[in-house]
Motif scaffolding. Structure first.
Motif, PDB file in Angstrom:
ATOM      1  N   VAL A  51       0.837  -1.199   0.000  1.00  0.00           N
ATOM      2  CA  VAL A  51       0.000   0.000   0.000  1.00  0.00           C
ATOM      3  C   VAL A  51       0.869   1.244   0.000  1.00  0.00           C
ATOM      4  O   VAL A  51       1.831   1.342   0.771  1.00  0.00           O
ATOM      5  N   VAL A  54       2.139   4.872   5.936  1.00  0.00           N
ATOM      6  CA  VAL A  54       1.396   3.623   6.072  1.00  0.00           C
ATOM      7  C   VAL A  54       2.055   2.876   7.224  1.00  0.00           C
ATOM      8  O   VAL A  54       3.191   2.427   7.114  1.00  0.00           O
ATOM      9  N   GLN A  62       0.554   0.201   9.058  1.00  0.00           N
ATOM     10  CA  GLN A  62       0.219  -1.214   9.176  1.00  0.00           C
ATOM     11  C   GLN A  62      -0.662  -1.637   8.007  1.00  0.00           C
ATOM     12  O   GLN A  62      -1.540  -0.892   7.588  1.00  0.00           O
ATOM     13  N   VAL A  63      -0.388  -2.833   7.488  1.00  0.00           N
ATOM     14  CA  VAL A  63      -1.196  -3.446   6.444  1.00  0.00           C
ATOM     15  C   VAL A  63      -1.512  -4.858   6.924  1.00  0.00           C
ATOM     16  O   VAL A  63      -0.597  -5.649   7.146  1.00  0.00           O
ATOM     17  N   ARG A  80      -7.008  -4.396   6.142  1.00  0.00           N
ATOM     18  CA  ARG A  80      -7.111  -3.214   7.005  1.00  0.00           C
ATOM     19  C   ARG A  80      -5.788  -2.456   6.911  1.00  0.00           C
ATOM     20  O   ARG A  80      -4.714  -3.056   7.001  1.00  0.00           O
ATOM     21  N   ILE A  81      -5.892  -1.141   6.789  1.00  0.00           N
ATOM     22  CA  ILE A  81      -4.718  -0.298   6.596  1.00  0.00           C
ATOM     23  C   ILE A  81      -4.747   0.809   7.641  1.00  0.00           C
ATOM     24  O   ILE A  81      -5.768   1.494   7.795  1.00  0.00           O
ATOM     25  N   VAL A 124      -3.103   4.348   8.547  1.00  0.00           N
ATOM     26  CA  VAL A 124      -2.347   5.444   7.922  1.00  0.00           C
ATOM     27  C   VAL A 124      -2.257   6.591   8.918  1.00  0.00           C
ATOM     28  O   VAL A 124      -3.230   6.912   9.606  1.00  0.00           O
ATOM     29  N   THR A 141      -4.912   6.026  -2.053  1.00  0.00           N
ATOM     30  CA  THR A 141      -4.057   4.855  -1.883  1.00  0.00           C
ATOM     31  C   THR A 141      -3.922   4.112  -3.202  1.00  0.00           C
ATOM     32  O   THR A 141      -4.823   4.146  -4.051  1.00  0.00           O
ATOM     33  N   ILE A 163      -3.166   0.146  -4.005  1.00  0.00           N
ATOM     34  CA  ILE A 163      -3.124  -1.132  -3.318  1.00  0.00           C
ATOM     35  C   ILE A 163      -2.785  -2.219  -4.331  1.00  0.00           C
ATOM     36  O   ILE A 163      -3.524  -2.435  -5.294  1.00  0.00           O
TER      37      ILE A 163
END
Length: 96
Positions: free
Chosen positions: A44, A64, A66-67, A75-76, A78, A90, A92
């Motif tokens: 991402v 970013v 966490q992905v 779930r992202i 930001v 974004t 992806i």
């Protein structure tokens, strides 16, 4: 006899460009896709958008943090480091 060329990215499933509502500080985004499973590799990039395109004069920090892919989506988390809410864009990339 030659073999056909390989795709640029093996396992490339999709590339999505999405615009999200404005946010400030830490925000969570969820993208749903039945092509994403918990073992998918999801990359991402987040950035400020203006009129549906990356903002050419953007000066805010978009991180970013966490992905987390799950069966049916990702779930992202930001972080938008700016004094007012800014619209998020974004890109992806999903690899299976």
């Amino acid at each position: 006899m030659s073999t056909p060329p390989l795709p640029v990215l093996l396992g490339l499933h999709s590339l999505q460009k999405l615009d999200w509502p404005s946010a400030q500080g830490v925000t969570f985004l969820t993208y749903y896709s039945d092509q994403i499973v918990s073992t998918s590799r999801v990359l991402v990039a987040a950035f400020q958008v203006h009129q549906g395109k990356p903002h050419p004069g953007a000066s805010a920090g978009f991180i970013v943090e966490q992905v987390a892919p799950f069966d049916g989506g990702v779930r992202i988390r930001v972080r938008v480091d700016y004094s007012v809410p800014l619209p998020i864009g974004t890109s992806i990339l999903v690899l299976n």
